[in-house]
Every structure is written in structure tokens, then in C-alpha cells.
Design an enzyme around this catalytic site. Structure first.
Site, PDB file in Angstrom:
ATOM      1  N   PRO A  56       0.939  -1.319   0.177  1.00 18.03           N
ATOM      2  CA  PRO A  56       0.017   0.319  -0.051  1.00 18.03           C
ATOM      3  C   PRO A  56       1.223   0.943   0.472  1.00 18.03           C
ATOM      4  CG  PRO A  56      -1.338  -1.130   1.508  1.00 18.03           C
ATOM      5  CD  PRO A  56       0.199  -1.807   0.704  1.00 18.03           C
ATOM      6  N   GLU A 106       4.389  -2.711 -13.637  1.00 20.33           N
ATOM      7  CA  GLU A 106       5.930  -2.711 -13.935  1.00 20.33           C
ATOM      8  C   GLU A 106       6.351  -1.727 -14.313  1.00 20.33           C
ATOM      9  OE1 GLU A 106       5.728  -6.230 -15.676  1.00 20.33           O
ATOM     10  OE2 GLU A 106       4.047  -7.942 -15.425  1.00 20.33           O
TER      11      GLU A 106
END
Length: 381
Positions: A128, A362
Site C-alpha cells: 500500500p 510494472e
């Protein structure tokens, strides 16, 4: 430079294309609307060898190389980006375990991923508070006898609720990028808690969840690579993964272009097809040029990986250009469709939503620019 595909590359591309067009594309709109993960499709993908394109045949892979993988990803993404991203992560997990795992780990987990027995693989690095900065990672792994005990949380985990094999990063010592280690966690392990499915803008049938580890105990032999080697493993995986996302972006861009060409040929305005006007034709010309450039960058990176050359910079260049290309091309596709591009009756609306995340996951576009600049300075310095 030889642009002709080998017999194996052609076979993989054609296999992926046939499956994507006949089995995946007809379901894409429904899967998107229902946010439904296509479990059955992944069993079939495994049977076709598309979950282990670059994995050894002894573990159930196709052993077809990085170029074949990129070609297969382009075909799958053109049909449905959601299916392609889960396919990409599964291939990436299999390659990482094959590269750094023990023989026992390869036999147990790579075979499950390549065959589709595991349904999918998950890559659990982000947290998070830690996305682009893995050094901020807080999940811990503590050695207790013959086990490792994991505690912490992960965020944005693709296929997390369905994955039979998860590759998970945790801190075993130190701070920053040092002291990170990598582990293999089986789906359903006690202490592994699956969070809610995220209601996303795009890729809606790709399952995305948070994960929580509460005294999650795994065998000591599930450490992947050496203790403290986790950051290196993550960077190796992401380099290869960026080729996959670049290929995915090319597939979405191609789908948006093809849908737009079909639409402007059919749609009439002012007494003729709108494709006869110079404005739309120039838009399509730009879309096609950018798409071809992205495909060439992607295949160059794949060739370098396949040949064992350093390819970090080229993978980042491909990911940066292709992901931003797919956003531009999908945007132009919506514009060419006019009001119809804004409703889900036409697939270009889905392509537009699916393309958006490609500049984020990514490695954001900003991170790609950092990698490209860093690697370029090495060569110039």
C-alpha cells in the site's frame, strides 16, 4: 537484421492468434461487464503451452523463447487485455522460479504454472505504501526452525484470489533495498488472507486484490534464491515483465487501430465514408506508424533477452513507448468513433480503459525514463 519469424515463432503466434480470436475475443465484453476471471480459459492456455512459452519442455513449457512470448502476448491482448495480463504474470513467475529456483522448486511449481494446474501465478511485490520504491517494503519474513513466517500486506496483486503459486517479497533483514528476500507461497496457505477485488477502470476481468499475511508459515525450502537476494530477483523479473507489458500494449493498440479502420470504412457523413476524408486518414496513418514502431522496439528487446544480451534499457524503452502509444492510439480510436466510441457497444471504449494502466504497472513511465537515462549514462560515461 532478419525480420522473418522462425518456424517455432510462427507456430506460437498462430496458436495464440487462433485461440485468442476463437475462444477469448467472443467472451471479452461479457467478462469485462461481469468482472469475471476466466478460469476455464487458463486451463486451456496451459494445455496450449501459452503459460510457459519461454520455459523448458521438461517442466511443461514450450521452450519457444522470448520473441515467441512477445508475439503470443500481442495476439492475446488484441483479443482481451485482461486475459493477457494474467497470462503475462503467470509466465513471469514461472520464468523467475526456473531461473533462480532449486530443482525441487522447478519440478513442483514451474510445472504447475506452465500446465495451468495452478490456474495462474501472482507477483506480490507492491505494498500500500511501496509501489515504485521496493526499498520501502514492510512485509517481514522471520525464520523459525524449518519454516519462514510472513507478516504484512500487499496491494494490486494480479490474479491474487485465483493463483495457486505466488512469488512474494518480504524483508528478512536490514533496510532499503538490502535485506529483501523472495519466497514461494502456495495459494490457500493458512495465514494468507485475500482482500476485496478492486473495482478498476479497465482490465476488469483481471482479478486484482490486496493480500494480508498473518503469521503465514511456509517451509524453509520455499525461499527463492539466496536470502537477501530479493531485490535483484525483482529487477530481473521486471525487466522481462516489461517486454510482456510492451507486447500487451501493442496488442491493444492493434485492436484499437483495426476497430477504427473498420468503423471509418462503414460510417457515412456528408455523403461519403468518413475514411475518405483527409483528417481521419492522417489520424490512422499516425496510429499505424506509432504501432509499428512500438512493435519493433518490443521485438528488439525480446531478441536481446533471447540472445542473452543485457536488455534492461531496451525493455524500458519498449515499455515506455508502447504503453504511451497504446493510450494515444486508443484515444484516437475513440475520437474517430465519435459518440459511439463512448459507449460499450463498440470495443474501442474498452481498449481505451484497458490501455490506461499500462503506463503505471510494472514500472511507471517515469520509472522507465529513469532506467533509460541511467543505462544510457553507463554507456556514454
Amino acid at each position: 537484421m532478419n525480420f522473418e519469424l522462425t518456424e517455432t515463432q510462427t507456430l506460437i503466434r498462430d496458436t495464440a492468434r487462433k485461440f485468442a480470436r476463437e475462444r477469448v475475443a467472443p467472451l471479452a465484453r461479457t467478462l469485462d461487464r461481469e468482472e469475471r476471471f476466466p478460469t476455464d480459459l487458463f486451463k486451456e492456455l496451459g494445455e496450449l503451452g501459452l503459460l510457459g512459452v519461454n520455459l523448458p519442455a521438461r517442466y511443461g513449457g514450450s521452450e519457444a523463447g522470448a520473441v515467441s512470448y512477445a508475439l503470443a502476448m500481442m495476439e492475446m491482448a488484441a483479443a482481451d487485455a485482461s486475459t493477457s495480463v494474467a497470462m503475462a504474470v503467470t509466465n513471469m513467475c514461472g520464468e523467475l522460479i526456473n531461473a533462480f529456483g532449486t530443482d525441487a522448486q522447478r519440478e513442483k511449481y514451474v510445472t504447475r504454472l506452465a500446465s495451468g494446474e495452478a490456474i495462474a501465478g501472482s507477483f506480490a511485490l507492491s505494498e500500500p505504501h511501496a509501489g515504485s520504491d521496493p526499498g520501502a517494503l514492510r512485509t517481514t519474513a522471520v525464520r523459525r526452525g524449518d519454516s519462514w513466517v510472513l507478516n504484512g500486506s500487499k496491494q494490486w496483486i494480479t490474479s491474487g484470489a485465483y493463483a495457486g503459486v505466488l512469488v512474494v517479497w518480504a524483508r528478512t533483514s536490514g533496510s532499503g533495498n538490502k535485506g529483501l528476500s523472495c519466497f514461494i507461497v502456495e495459494g490457500g496457505t493458512k495465514g494468507l488472507i485475500i482482500g476485496k477485488h478492486e473495482d478498476k477502470m479497465g482490465l476488469r476481468s483481471s482479478n486484482t486484490v490486496g493480500l494480508t499475511f498473518e503469521d503465514c508459515e511456509i517451509p524453509a525450502e520455499n525461499l527463492l534464491g539466496a536470502e537477501g537476494q530479493g531485490f535483484r530477483l525483482a529487477m530481473v523479473a521486471l525487466d522481462g515483465g516489461r517486454i510482456g507489458i510492451a507486447a500487451q500494449a501493442c496488442g491493444v493498440g492493434r485492436a484499437a487501430l483495426e476497430a477504427s479502420v473498420a468503423y471509418v470504412k462503414d460510417r457515412k457523413a456528408f455523403g461519403q465514408a468518413i475514411g475518405e476524408f483527409q483528417g481521419p486518414r492522417f489520424m490512422l496513418a499516425d496510429m499505424k506508424t506509432q504501432l509499428d514502431a512500438a512493435e519493433l522496439l518490443t521485438l528488439r528487446a525480446a531478441v536481446m533477452k533471447e540472445q542473452g544480451q543485457p536488455f534492461s534499457r531496451e525493455a524500458s524503452m519498449a515499455k515506455l513507448f508502447a504503453s504511451e502509444m497504446s493510450n494515444r492510439v486508443a484515444d484516437k480510436g475513440v475520437q474517430l468513433h465519435g459518440g459511439y466510441g463512448y459507449i460499450d457497444e463498440f470495443p474501442v471504449e474498452r481498449y481505451f480503459r484497458d490501455a490506461r494502466v499500462q503506463t503505471i504497472y510494472e514500472g511507471t513511465s517515469e520509472v522507465q525514463r529513469m532506467v533509460i537515462a541511467r543505462e544510457s549514462f553507463k554507456l556514454l560515461g
